[in-house]
Design a protein around this motif. Structure first.
Motif, PDB file in Angstrom:
ATOM      1  N   ALA A   1       2.460   6.309  -5.118  1.00  0.00           N
ATOM      2  CA  ALA A   1       2.666   6.435  -3.674  1.00  0.00           C
ATOM      3  C   ALA A   1       1.360   6.196  -2.915  1.00  0.00           C
ATOM      4  O   ALA A   1       1.379   5.729  -1.773  1.00  0.00           O
ATOM      5  CB  ALA A   1       3.222   7.815  -3.339  1.00  0.00           C
ATOM      6  N   VAL A   2       0.212   6.487  -3.555  1.00  0.00           N
ATOM      7  CA  VAL A   2      -1.088   6.249  -2.915  1.00  0.00           C
ATOM      8  C   VAL A   2      -1.262   4.759  -2.654  1.00  0.00           C
ATOM      9  O   VAL A   2      -1.592   4.338  -1.538  1.00  0.00           O
ATOM     10  CB  VAL A   2      -2.253   6.766  -3.805  1.00  0.00           C
ATOM     11  CG1 VAL A   2      -3.606   6.393  -3.193  1.00  0.00           C
ATOM     12  CG2 VAL A   2      -2.169   8.276  -3.971  1.00  0.00           C
ATOM     13  N   THR A   3      -0.994   3.942  -3.679  1.00  0.00           N
ATOM     14  CA  THR A   3      -1.116   2.488  -3.535  1.00  0.00           C
ATOM     15  C   THR A   3      -0.130   1.961  -2.493  1.00  0.00           C
ATOM     16  O   THR A   3      -0.492   1.172  -1.617  1.00  0.00           O
ATOM     17  CB  THR A   3      -0.872   1.792  -4.888  1.00  0.00           C
ATOM     18  OG1 THR A   3      -1.707   2.424  -5.869  1.00  0.00           O
ATOM     19  CG2 THR A   3      -1.210   0.324  -4.826  1.00  0.00           C
ATOM     20  N   ILE A   4       1.126   2.419  -2.576  1.00  0.00           N
ATOM     21  CA  ILE A   4       2.159   1.983  -1.628  1.00  0.00           C
ATOM     22  C   ILE A   4       1.750   2.359  -0.199  1.00  0.00           C
ATOM     23  O   ILE A   4       1.820   1.547   0.725  1.00  0.00           O
ATOM     24  CB  ILE A   4       3.519   2.627  -1.962  1.00  0.00           C
ATOM     25  CG1 ILE A   4       4.009   2.135  -3.323  1.00  0.00           C
ATOM     26  CG2 ILE A   4       4.553   2.318  -0.886  1.00  0.00           C
ATOM     27  CD1 ILE A   4       5.295   2.801  -3.788  1.00  0.00           C
ATOM     28  N   GLY A   5       1.321   3.610  -0.031  1.00  0.00           N
ATOM     29  CA  GLY A   5       0.945   4.095   1.294  1.00  0.00           C
ATOM     30  C   GLY A   5      -0.230   3.331   1.871  1.00  0.00           C
ATOM     31  O   GLY A   5      -0.239   2.971   3.052  1.00  0.00           O
ATOM     32  N   PHE A   6      -1.216   3.039   1.023  1.00  0.00           N
ATOM     33  CA  PHE A   6      -2.392   2.312   1.494  1.00  0.00           C
ATOM     34  C   PHE A   6      -2.024   0.901   1.948  1.00  0.00           C
ATOM     35  O   PHE A   6      -2.414   0.457   3.024  1.00  0.00           O
ATOM     36  CB  PHE A   6      -3.465   2.256   0.402  1.00  0.00           C
ATOM     37  CG  PHE A   6      -4.506   1.204   0.632  1.00  0.00           C
ATOM     38  CD1 PHE A   6      -5.289   1.224   1.785  1.00  0.00           C
ATOM     39  CD2 PHE A   6      -4.707   0.184  -0.276  1.00  0.00           C
ATOM     40  CE1 PHE A   6      -6.243   0.243   2.022  1.00  0.00           C
ATOM     41  CE2 PHE A   6      -5.662  -0.798  -0.049  1.00  0.00           C
ATOM     42  CZ  PHE A   6      -6.430  -0.771   1.100  1.00  0.00           C
ATOM     43  N   LEU A   7      -1.248   0.187   1.115  1.00  0.00           N
ATOM     44  CA  LEU A   7      -0.879  -1.186   1.458  1.00  0.00           C
ATOM     45  C   LEU A   7      -0.054  -1.214   2.752  1.00  0.00           C
ATOM     46  O   LEU A   7      -0.256  -2.068   3.620  1.00  0.00           O
ATOM     47  CB  LEU A   7      -0.125  -1.851   0.300  1.00  0.00           C
ATOM     48  CG  LEU A   7      -0.975  -2.076  -0.961  1.00  0.00           C
ATOM     49  CD1 LEU A   7      -0.131  -2.578  -2.122  1.00  0.00           C
ATOM     50  CD2 LEU A   7      -2.134  -3.042  -0.689  1.00  0.00           C
TER      51      LEU A   7
ATOM     52  N   GLY B   1     -10.757   4.547   6.166  1.00  0.00           N
ATOM     53  CA  GLY B   1      -9.744   5.377   6.820  1.00  0.00           C
ATOM     54  C   GLY B   1      -8.341   5.015   6.367  1.00  0.00           C
ATOM     55  O   GLY B   1      -7.543   5.890   6.018  1.00  0.00           O
ATOM     56  N   LEU B   2      -8.039   3.714   6.344  1.00  0.00           N
ATOM     57  CA  LEU B   2      -6.692   3.278   5.967  1.00  0.00           C
ATOM     58  C   LEU B   2      -6.394   3.642   4.519  1.00  0.00           C
ATOM     59  O   LEU B   2      -5.289   4.053   4.179  1.00  0.00           O
ATOM     60  CB  LEU B   2      -6.548   1.765   6.171  1.00  0.00           C
ATOM     61  CG  LEU B   2      -6.514   1.299   7.628  1.00  0.00           C
ATOM     62  CD1 LEU B   2      -6.609  -0.216   7.704  1.00  0.00           C
ATOM     63  CD2 LEU B   2      -5.253   1.779   8.333  1.00  0.00           C
ATOM     64  N   PHE B   3      -7.382   3.520   3.652  1.00  0.00           N
ATOM     65  CA  PHE B   3      -7.149   3.833   2.243  1.00  0.00           C
ATOM     66  C   PHE B   3      -6.875   5.320   2.048  1.00  0.00           C
ATOM     67  O   PHE B   3      -5.855   5.716   1.499  1.00  0.00           O
ATOM     68  CB  PHE B   3      -8.340   3.428   1.377  1.00  0.00           C
ATOM     69  CG  PHE B   3      -8.143   3.781  -0.074  1.00  0.00           C
ATOM     70  CD1 PHE B   3      -7.435   2.923  -0.906  1.00  0.00           C
ATOM     71  CD2 PHE B   3      -8.624   4.966  -0.596  1.00  0.00           C
ATOM     72  CE1 PHE B   3      -7.223   3.248  -2.246  1.00  0.00           C
ATOM     73  CE2 PHE B   3      -8.411   5.308  -1.934  1.00  0.00           C
ATOM     74  CZ  PHE B   3      -7.710   4.438  -2.760  1.00  0.00           C
ATOM     75  N   PHE B   4      -7.787   6.148   2.516  1.00  0.00           N
ATOM     76  CA  PHE B   4      -7.658   7.575   2.217  1.00  0.00           C
ATOM     77  C   PHE B   4      -6.492   8.220   2.954  1.00  0.00           C
ATOM     78  O   PHE B   4      -5.748   9.006   2.391  1.00  0.00           O
ATOM     79  CB  PHE B   4      -8.984   8.305   2.488  1.00  0.00           C
ATOM     80  CG  PHE B   4      -9.968   8.066   1.391  1.00  0.00           C
ATOM     81  CD1 PHE B   4      -9.905   8.784   0.206  1.00  0.00           C
ATOM     82  CD2 PHE B   4     -10.922   7.077   1.501  1.00  0.00           C
ATOM     83  CE1 PHE B   4     -10.782   8.532  -0.830  1.00  0.00           C
ATOM     84  CE2 PHE B   4     -11.803   6.814   0.462  1.00  0.00           C
ATOM     85  CZ  PHE B   4     -11.741   7.548  -0.706  1.00  0.00           C
ATOM     86  N   MET B   5      -6.332   7.856   4.235  1.00  0.00           N
ATOM     87  CA  MET B   5      -5.243   8.466   4.990  1.00  0.00           C
ATOM     88  C   MET B   5      -3.909   7.812   4.649  1.00  0.00           C
ATOM     89  O   MET B   5      -2.898   8.491   4.504  1.00  0.00           O
ATOM     90  CB  MET B   5      -5.533   8.378   6.482  1.00  0.00           C
ATOM     91  CG  MET B   5      -6.669   9.299   6.875  1.00  0.00           C
ATOM     92  SD  MET B   5      -6.752   9.528   8.645  1.00  0.00           S
ATOM     93  CE  MET B   5      -7.571   8.049   9.141  1.00  0.00           C
TER      94      MET B   5
END
Lengths: 420, 96
Positions: A312-318, A344-348
């Protein structure tokens, strides 16, 4: 003699060094540990300032390029770089707000039901800098700024973890830990939005992520790729005569690539500095906090949630990246162009993916990430006129933390009401 | 003995892990010093073992020292169960 003491106490590196020393003495560490810790804090702070210098120098030609190419101002949203860059002007205020806000956090955790101790060090530092900058813009400096800034930050340090705690419970399945990160309210909101449209039973974690996406875990690589693209594309739109002036006759592409990578190198240097000075201060803060507030819940940095749903981290970041880029493209109608701000976009975005997945499965992760990327960039663009960092000789940088930006907006509005 | 804890950025999570590992080691009577680093600068750091979250640990498979992967960073028991055997083994081989 008094002048000398005042000079020491108005230098942020020394203030932080003294704080480390006090903390280490309070924890009854050995003399060698105290000397080591104090020196490392000083080194860390000086490295941080050196990194900020590199970043600012890499952004100056870029800002000129961007304005000449598109007739607009472009910014990268990155708190640490911005705050580090103003340390020469507002260092004393920043360092003291950081320390006193922590004490106010402890008092509030002790006497209210909000037993949160905010332990994300670089966020304490960036928020303190944000307070110093915002108050300075309102014409409030010195002792007054330190008092107001510390109070506002101390309250924020328990308030924001309290707001996000119900959502944290859904993700982590328990109440032992809180969310200490100035994007927690926005991440919680994005997760909730993801939950409205998603299906909890179809988890993101059943998806196989290709091994090729592994490089996304390394911040520097990712940022390098994005910044090179941003610089090169901008350079394409600058008329050759102006470009030749900026590059001093160097090859345009080489100049764009090297300057973009220099920007990232500056961020890496800065973060190394942050790492060094936090490595000494945070354990001391934690030790003191646990002694003063029994039953305290540490409010921690965002990656603690990643292990609950790594996919979900990868999905959310993309998805967040897509949302952020969308705002970049509609910038024509906004006060400023918000360039894709990778950190910001990656972590959040990653966290919004995890929170979205917890209540809305894979669709929740996509929607949560996208919502975060889009609204976060939009918020930054709309709030931009409230703080003019050009006053400190900085171009192309602005704040990145939604929670902090919300506080800045409230402060500015309150200021307008009282005619400040 | 020396530990290096790793996370994406090298502060926040890795610093928490470091404090956790040191506290656990101390409880069992071992002194462990170390540092928290980011993934980019973890390569080839001089240490006896590394600790990282699961998704970061998979990036560290080229290391010469043992890398302990923690699935749930908030689970103190998991950290203790995974880290203590490693600390004991290192203490034995070092004869300390």
């Amino acid at each position: 003699m008094l002048d000398f003491v005042t000079a020491i106490l108005s230098n942020p590196a020394f203030i932080l060094g003294i704080i480390s020393a006090i903390g280490l003495i309070a924890l009854r560490k050995s003399t060698s540990d105290i000397i080591k810790g104090t020196l490392k804090t000083l080194f860390g702070f000086l490295i941080l300032q050196a990194g900020a210098g590199i970043i600012v120098n890499a952004l100056v030609p870029f800002s000129t390029m961007f304005t000449s190419a598109f007739g607009l101002n472009g910014i990268v949203a990155e708190d640490n770089s911005l705050v580090a860059a103003v340390q020469t002007v507002l260092g004393k205020e920043t360092a003291l707000i950081m320390v006193f806000s922590f004490l106010i956090n402890l008092i509030l955790a002790r006497i209210t039901p909000w037993k949160y101790i905010f332990l994300t060090g670089h966020m304490m530092f960036s928020f303190a800098g944000t307070m110093a900058i915002t108050l300075d813009q309102m014409g409030i400096t010195g002792v007054q700024a330190i008092v107001i800034g510390s109070l506002v930050q101390g309250v924020s340090m328990v308030l924001f973890p309290a707001i996000s705690q119900p959502f944290v419970r859904k993700v982590a399945g328990n109440d032992n830990v809180a969310f200490g990160f100035w994007g927690s309210s926005w991440i919680s909101l994005s997760g909730w939005v993801g939950g409205l449209v998603g299906d909890k039973t179809k988890s993101s974690e059943d998806i196989k992520v290709p091994k090729q996406l592994d490089f996304l875990k390394d911040m520097s690589v990712l940022m390098g790729i994005v910044m090179v693209l941003v610089y090169v594309i901008t350079a394409l739109f600058v008329d050759p005569a102006t470009m030749a002036e900026i590059t001093n006759g160097q090859n345009t592409f080489l100049f764009a690539i090297i300057t973009a990578l220099t920007f990232v190198a500056g961020v890496l240097v800065l973060l190394q500095g942050v790492r060094m000075f936090l490595g000494e201060i945070i354990p001391a803060f934690k030790g003191v906090g646990e002694k003063i507030v029994p039953g305290a819940k540490p409010a921690l940095d965002v990656p603690i949630f990643y292990s609950f749903a790594p996919v979900a981290v990868t999905i959310g970041f993309l998805s967040a990246m897509v949302g952020g880029l969308l705002v970049t493209f509609i910038s024509k109608w906004l006060p400023v162009v918000v360039l894709p701000s990778v950190i910001g976009l990656f972590f959040m975005g990653g966290a919004a993916g995890v929170f979205g997945n917890a209540v809305g499965g894979r669709r929740g992760a996509v929607v949560g990430g996208f919502f975060l990327g889009f609204t976060f960039s939009l918020l930054i663009a709309l709030a931009y006129p409230l703080v003019d960092v050009g006053k400190y000789g900085i171009q192309g940088l602005w704040f990145a933390s939604p929670d902090a930006v919300i506080v800045v907006i409230i402060m500015r509005l309150a200021g307008m009401l009282f005619g400040v | 003995m020396r530990v290096v804890t790793v996370c994406g950025m090298g502060f926040g999570t890795s610093l928490m892990l470091l404090m956790e590992v040191q506290a656990i080691a101390k409880k069992h009577g071992f002194a462990v010093d170390g540092e928290a680093v980011d993934l980019g600068s973890a390569k080839g750091k001089d240490c006896d073992f590394m600790v990282a979250s699961g998704e970061i640990a998979s990036e560290l498979d080229g290391e010469s020292v043992e890398v302990v992967a923690i699935d749930n960073l908030l689970d103190k028991q998991e950290i203790e169960e995974k880290v203590m055997p490693v600390i004991r083994r290192i203490a034995e081989t070092k004869g300390a």
